[in-house]
Design a protein around this motif. Structure first.
Motif, PDB file in Angstrom:
ATOM      1  N   GLN A  88     -41.689 -27.116  13.359  1.00 29.14           N
ATOM      2  CA  GLN A  88     -40.480 -26.407  13.000  1.00 29.14           C
ATOM      3  C   GLN A  88     -39.413 -26.631  14.059  1.00 29.14           C
ATOM      4  O   GLN A  88     -39.701 -26.709  15.247  1.00 29.14           O
ATOM      5  N   VAL A  89     -38.203 -26.779  13.598  1.00 30.16           N
ATOM      6  CA  VAL A  89     -37.045 -26.917  14.475  1.00 30.16           C
ATOM      7  C   VAL A  89     -36.094 -25.775  14.155  1.00 30.16           C
ATOM      8  O   VAL A  89     -35.729 -25.565  12.997  1.00 30.16           O
ATOM      9  N   GLN A  90     -35.710 -25.042  15.178  1.00 33.32           N
ATOM     10  CA  GLN A  90     -34.698 -23.998  15.009  1.00 33.32           C
ATOM     11  C   GLN A  90     -33.385 -24.523  15.573  1.00 33.32           C
ATOM     12  O   GLN A  90     -33.350 -25.073  16.677  1.00 33.32           O
ATOM     13  N   LEU A  91     -32.303 -24.350  14.813  1.00 34.18           N
ATOM     14  CA  LEU A  91     -31.004 -24.867  15.190  1.00 34.18           C
ATOM     15  C   LEU A  91     -29.997 -23.726  15.287  1.00 34.18           C
ATOM     16  O   LEU A  91     -29.964 -22.850  14.420  1.00 34.18           O
ATOM     17  N   VAL A  92     -29.186 -23.770  16.323  1.00 28.84           N
ATOM     18  CA  VAL A  92     -28.140 -22.764  16.505  1.00 28.84           C
ATOM     19  C   VAL A  92     -26.824 -23.478  16.803  1.00 28.84           C
ATOM     20  O   VAL A  92     -26.720 -24.207  17.798  1.00 28.84           O
ATOM     21  N   GLU A  93     -25.834 -23.248  15.958  1.00 26.17           N
ATOM     22  CA  GLU A  93     -24.515 -23.831  16.167  1.00 26.17           C
ATOM     23  C   GLU A  93     -23.626 -22.875  16.978  1.00 26.17           C
ATOM     24  O   GLU A  93     -23.770 -21.654  16.895  1.00 26.17           O
ATOM     25  N   SER A  94     -22.704 -23.468  17.711  1.00 29.88           N
ATOM     26  CA  SER A  94     -21.707 -22.693  18.435  1.00 29.88           C
ATOM     27  C   SER A  94     -20.476 -23.552  18.646  1.00 29.88           C
ATOM     28  O   SER A  94     -20.503 -24.766  18.394  1.00 29.88           O
ATOM     29  N   GLY A  95     -19.405 -22.933  19.116  1.00 31.61           N
ATOM     30  CA  GLY A  95     -18.196 -23.674  19.451  1.00 31.61           C
ATOM     31  C   GLY A  95     -17.075 -23.572  18.449  1.00 31.61           C
ATOM     32  O   GLY A  95     -15.982 -24.078  18.689  1.00 31.61           O
ATOM     33  N   GLY A  96     -17.332 -22.936  17.318  1.00 34.91           N
ATOM     34  CA  GLY A  96     -16.261 -22.773  16.346  1.00 34.91           C
ATOM     35  C   GLY A  96     -15.226 -21.772  16.843  1.00 34.91           C
ATOM     36  O   GLY A  96     -15.393 -21.119  17.867  1.00 34.91           O
ATOM     37  N   SER A 123     -21.442 -27.363  19.076  1.00 31.28           N
ATOM     38  CA  SER A 123     -22.759 -27.653  19.629  1.00 31.28           C
ATOM     39  C   SER A 123     -23.835 -27.235  18.645  1.00 31.28           C
ATOM     40  O   SER A 123     -23.689 -26.225  17.954  1.00 31.28           O
ATOM     41  N   CYS A 124     -24.889 -27.995  18.618  1.00 36.04           N
ATOM     42  CA  CYS A 124     -26.062 -27.704  17.797  1.00 36.04           C
ATOM     43  C   CYS A 124     -27.259 -27.776  18.732  1.00 36.04           C
ATOM     44  O   CYS A 124     -27.728 -28.862  19.076  1.00 36.04           O
ATOM     45  N   GLU A 125     -27.719 -26.608  19.168  1.00 38.10           N
ATOM     46  CA  GLU A 125     -28.826 -26.548  20.115  1.00 38.10           C
ATOM     47  C   GLU A 125     -30.126 -26.300  19.368  1.00 38.10           C
ATOM     48  O   GLU A 125     -30.193 -25.419  18.494  1.00 38.10           O
ATOM     49  N   ALA A 126     -31.139 -27.056  19.730  1.00 37.07           N
ATOM     50  CA  ALA A 126     -32.428 -26.966  19.051  1.00 37.07           C
ATOM     51  C   ALA A 126     -33.473 -26.329  19.942  1.00 37.07           C
ATOM     52  O   ALA A 126     -33.427 -26.424  21.161  1.00 37.07           O
ATOM     53  N   SER A 127     -34.440 -25.718  19.288  1.00 39.98           N
ATOM     54  CA  SER A 127     -35.646 -25.229  19.960  1.00 39.98           C
ATOM     55  C   SER A 127     -36.818 -25.486  19.045  1.00 39.98           C
ATOM     56  O   SER A 127     -36.655 -25.711  17.839  1.00 39.98           O
ATOM     57  N   GLY A 128     -37.991 -25.495  19.606  1.00 44.21           N
ATOM     58  CA  GLY A 128     -39.183 -25.712  18.813  1.00 44.21           C
ATOM     59  C   GLY A 128     -39.705 -27.135  18.895  1.00 44.21           C
ATOM     60  O   GLY A 128     -40.904 -27.363  18.950  1.00 44.21           O
TER      61      GLY A 128
END
Length: 123
Positions: A1-9, A21-26
């Motif tokens: 599983q990949v969790q993605l979190v966008e930011s910067g808007g 930015s699209c930061e991933a975890s997992g």
């Protein structure tokens, strides 16, 4: 599983810039192709840009060519989308998505999605 979190808007004037930015975890994001998609109310996802695993190839929608740049940071496990010369028609919710196969601007190919970040461009 990949969790993605966008930011910067955010809100920017026409002609301005943002870096999403699209930061991933997992999992390591570098093993996945990543795409950026835009959605406005009542419309389907529109492919904006994608980057292959390893970052060797990038693809852009015609509307993004020459203004947007997609890139990766392996140490940060993050994919970026630099938005320059923004226009009001670039506004929408920007989502990043990841898949284990080849990059694509077709959202149907992507397995993992973030929750999006809002981009607003004032005239």
């Amino acid at each position: 599983q990949v969790q993605l979190v966008e930011s910067g808007g955010g809100l920017v004037q026409s002609g301005g810039s943002l870096r999403l930015s699209c930061e991933a975890s997992g999992q390591a994001l570098d093993y996945h192709s990543v795409g950026w998609f835009r959605q406005i109310p009542g419309k389907e996802y529109e492919g904006v840009s994608s980057i292959a695993s390893g970052g060797s190839r990038q693809f852009y929608a015609d509307s993004a060519k020459g203004r947007f740049t997609i890139s990766r940071s392996v140490p940060n496990n993050t994919v970026y989308l630099q938005l320059n010369s923004l226009k009001p028609e670039d506004a929408g919710v920007y989502y990043c998505a990841a898949r284990s196969g080849l990059p694509s601007l077709d959202p149907n190919w992507y397995e993992y999605w973030g929750l999006g970040t809002q981009v607003t461009v004032s005239p």
